[in-house]
Design a protein around this motif. Structure first.
Motif, mmCIF file in Angstrom:
data_model
loop_
_atom_site.group_PDB
_atom_site.id
_atom_site.type_symbol
_atom_site.label_atom_id
_atom_site.label_comp_id
_atom_site.label_asym_id
_atom_site.label_seq_id
_atom_site.Cartn_x
_atom_site.Cartn_y
_atom_site.Cartn_z
ATOM 1 N N PRO A 13 -32.433 18.781 64.420
ATOM 2 C CA PRO A 13 -32.257 18.734 65.871
ATOM 3 C C PRO A 13 -30.957 18.057 66.240
ATOM 4 C CG PRO A 13 -34.389 17.812 65.184
ATOM 5 C CD PRO A 13 -33.556 17.994 63.972
ATOM 6 N N LEU A 40 -32.551 12.781 65.596
ATOM 7 C CA LEU A 40 -32.719 12.692 67.043
ATOM 8 C C LEU A 40 -32.007 11.487 67.665
ATOM 9 C CD1 LEU A 40 -36.493 13.611 67.461
ATOM 10 C CD2 LEU A 40 -34.567 14.830 68.464
ATOM 11 N N GLU A 418 -40.294 14.824 70.340
ATOM 12 C CA GLU A 418 -39.824 16.208 70.205
ATOM 13 C C GLU A 418 -40.607 17.142 71.135
ATOM 14 O OE1 GLU A 418 -40.093 16.932 65.950
ATOM 15 O OE2 GLU A 418 -37.913 17.016 65.868
#
Length: 424
Positions: A13, A40, A418
């Motif tokens: 991500p 993240l 998420e």
């Protein structure tokens, strides 16, 4: 090609979370590390951070500077970490020097409130292009306000019970024990500070709590609440070779660790100790939250009092004790409970802590009603009469701790965050 791109994004991500916390305790570190590993984390803001092999780390090994070892972070966070040390250094120095004027609640130049507000203000000026900010109670208002103007998600962590519940639950206690009342610092909070807490919740897109008790206290919030995510912090690493000293020709060794306040039920523990005088040996670890509480001073003079210990020393002390007693009246979680259980030390605590989420009374620990001195006495009398119960309950506590390591907290937090990001 589009499917391949989507799969790649799920595996790695985009870094887009800004995490902010002034002191960075164990659960904050776990969250930061989990976010970093998941790709993240964009930045981690805190006041003081040390990393192994750095000049500041080596320097901190000397004498009184060992206090800084509590701010040691994993090397994997070094490239993400940005510090704002000035206020926190001042607070630590004022504590060491006894400069109480600088620490006055909400007003002292180096009080905890000013440490939190200073970091919050600094973070609000450095939001950049992150898509979400994760911040904690009392340290989120300015950064959340600015984040909203930039269409960022605001993720809020409430580590303690909601303030309106705090006042409601403790008002009776304040009237019942006026000599302990000024140790209940929740009643010292100004209207401005309490309004700030409510505004932080109002701005939040999601709230994270670590215990059922904390979640339940939010029922007293007067406005509309965003989604609430309950994710327990988990337990520290379990100590594997715990031994138990037989209770022969000696007193039962009892330990308390926490702020020296009736918020933690300390008056009840001291009263229980008076009733069991001659049968127990009580050790108290923690700093006074205020000066001049006469019954506290009397109690500390009767028992072994250690104002402060490094974390590893606290764990070592826990392993040397028969029972850990933490009779808190209002506790968002109670990390010391999970620490004691991880060391194989049986715990007596109340139903207003995380203990209610993990402990089955009489199986892997004991639960009492908050404020119930006689309940504490009865549990301790049972243990004194049945010392053979200590090893199996201690081992059961260890087994509970092993099932939920701190790493699982990080994983569950990443999953929840998420989910929130992907749904917005």
């Amino acid at each position: 090609m589009d499917n391949i791109l989507k799969m790649t994004l799920r595996i790695k991500p985009i870094s887009r979370i800004l995490l902010s916390h002034p002191t960075g305790n164990a659960n904050v570190r776990t969250l930061a590390e989990a976010l970093a590993r998941a790709g993240l984390l964009r930045r981690f803001y805190t006041c003081i951070a040390l990393f192994q092999n750095s000049p500041s780390y080596k320097f901190s090994k000397r004498g009184a500077l060992k206090e800084f070892h509590r701010r040691l972070f994993s090397l994997e966070l070094k490239s993400y970490t940005h510090t704002r040390p000035y206020r926190e250094l001042g607070r630590m120095a004022a504590q060491k020097l006894g400069w109480q004027a600088a620490l006055v609640h909400e007003k002292g130049v180096f009080c905890v409130d000013n440490v939190y507000r200073d970091l919050d203000s600094h973070v609000s000026k450095n939001l950049q292009d992150n898509s979400a900010i994760y911040a904690y109670e009392d340290g989120a208002l300015e950064s959340f306000t600015k984040a909203k103007s930039q269409a960022m998600l605001c993720l809020y962590d409430l580590p303690t019970g909601y303030w309106r519940a705090n006042g409601e639950f403790l008002e009776t206690e304040r009237a019942k024990r006026p000599e302990w009342a000024h140790t209940l610092k929740c009643f010292h909070d100004s209207a401005t500070k309490l309004a700030r807490k409510d505004k932080e919740i109002e701005l939040a897109d999601a709230i994270f709590v670590a215990s059922k008790f904390t979640k339940n206290t939010l029922e007293l919030y007067p406005g509309a609440l965003p989604p609430i995510y309950l994710v327990p912090y988990g337990f520290p690493e379990v100590y594997k070779n715990r031994s138990y000293e037989p209770l022969r020709d000696r007193k039962l060794k009892i330990l308390f660790v926490g702020g020296l306040s009736q918020l933690k039920g300390l008056a009840n523990l001291l009263e229980a100790a008076d009733q069991l005088e001659g049968a127990i040996e009580l050790t108290i670890v923690g700093r006074k939250v205020v000066e001049g509480c006469i019954p506290l001073e009397v109690g500390l003079a009767k028992h072994t009092w250690i104002p402060s210990l490094p974390h590893q020393e606290v764990l070592r002390l826990m392993r040397s004790q028969d029972v850990f007693v933490f009779p808190s009246l209002f506790e968002g979680y109670g990390l010391v409970i999970t620490e004691a259980m991880s060391q194989g030390t049986p715990v007596i605590t109340t139903k207003r802590t995380c203990g209610a989420d993990f402990i089955e009374d009489g199986k892997n620990g004991w639960l009492v009603a908050p404020g119930d001195t006689q309940g504490i006495v009865e549990k301790l009398e049972y243990i004194i009469a049945h010392p053979e119960s200590i090893p199996p309950i201690g081992r059961a506590a260890s087994a509970t701790a092993k099932e939920l390591p701190m790493s699982i907290y990080g994983e569950k937090m990443v999953e929840a965050i998420e989910k929130i990001i992907n749904s917005n």
